[in-house]
Design an enzyme around this catalytic site. Structure first.
Site, PDB file in Angstrom:
ATOM      1  N   LYS A  14       0.862  -1.235  -0.136  1.00  0.00           N
ATOM      2  CA  LYS A  14      -0.031  -0.051   0.055  1.00  0.00           C
ATOM      3  C   LYS A  14       0.745   1.208  -0.175  1.00  0.00           C
ATOM      4  CE  LYS A  14      -2.417  -0.754   3.619  1.00  0.00           C
ATOM      5  NZ  LYS A  14      -2.008  -2.479   4.124  1.00  0.00           N
ATOM      6  N   ARG A 123      11.443  -6.125   5.828  1.00  0.00           N
ATOM      7  CA  ARG A 123      11.317  -4.604   5.709  1.00  0.00           C
ATOM      8  C   ARG A 123      12.139  -3.789   6.502  1.00  0.00           C
ATOM      9  NH1 ARG A 123       5.223  -1.863   5.296  1.00  0.00           N
ATOM     10  NH2 ARG A 123       5.212  -2.488   7.613  1.00  0.00           N
TER      11      ARG A 123
END
Ligand code: AMP
Length: 213
Positions: A14, A123
């Site tokens: 996103k 991440r």
């Protein structure tokens, strides 16, 4: 007017897609996760965020609606991370209706659980400029240093394995129902979140051309 929602489980991409959409459509990107992280030392909010649970509806709803009333949202906005519960979605519709607005498109990025886990555990994010990297698939040029601004990258607390599992479960239990909710309103576009971000944007762009007046 372009009022959009970017929807999907954590790690669906996103944040990456939000940057492309807001730049191309020239609309404001509002990430509730980013807004909340700015208040990460708040003793009431912190325990929810670090454990992967949702902060209470009334808190997030008030925060988002206050933000949406500002002038920079007049020409449109892209919500990222909101709504995440049925109540949030219903309240958003009510709020927009009162302001003669509506949701024009919901872009739903879908990825499997094993990809989510791989993406989130690798991440690393830049606390200064928001840059996002992945130690496996998109490492920074210099280990642990942001390519864009040179700040030290961080491994978000909620990107640790136990918390990732909780976030996926919260998504399944509380957020996934919104796919049906927006499908019934005929504003939903489902997208394969493993595709190249530019290909995803091309599909979003075509949807907007064909469906949004
Ligand atoms: P995100 O960066 O979107 O994954 O959000 C990080 C964390 O912020 C979530 O795990 C929740 O604790 C909180 N959060 C963000 N958006 C919402 C929302 N719409 N409702 C409740 N909690 C939220």
């Amino acid at each position: 007017m372009k009022n959009f929602i970017l929807f999907g489980p954590p790690g669906a991409g996103k944040g990456t897609q939000a940057k492309i959409i807001s730049k191309n459509f020239n609309i404001l990107h509002l990430s509730t996760g980013d807004m909340l992280r700015e208040q990460k030392d708040d003793p009431i909010l912190a325990p929810y965020m670090s454990s992967g649970k949702l902060v209470p509806d009334e808190v997030i709803i008030e925060m988002v609606f206050k933000r949406l009333q500002r002038d920079d949202c007049k020409e449109g906005f892209l919500l990222d991370g909101f709504p995440r519960t049925l109540l949030q979605a219903e309240k958003l519709n009510e709020f927009l209706r009162k302001n003669n607005k509506k949701v024009d498109g919901v872009f739903c990025l879908l990825v499997s659980d094993d990809i989510i886990i791989k993406r989130l555990s690798g991440r690393r994010v830049c606390p200064k400029c928001g840059g996002s990297f992945n130690v496996n698939s998109m490492p920074p040029k210099k280990e642990n240093v942001c390519d864009f601004c040179g700040a030290e990258l961080v491994h978000r607390k909620d990107d640790m394995p136990e918390v990732i599992k909780e976030r996926i479960s919260v998504y399944e239990k509380q957020s996934k129902v919104l796919i049906d909710f927006y499908d019934k309103l005929n504003v939903l576009l489902k997208l394969d979140g493993t595709l190249n971000p530019n290909v995803i944007f091309e599909r979003i762009s075509n949807f907007v051309k064909n469906n949004v007046k």
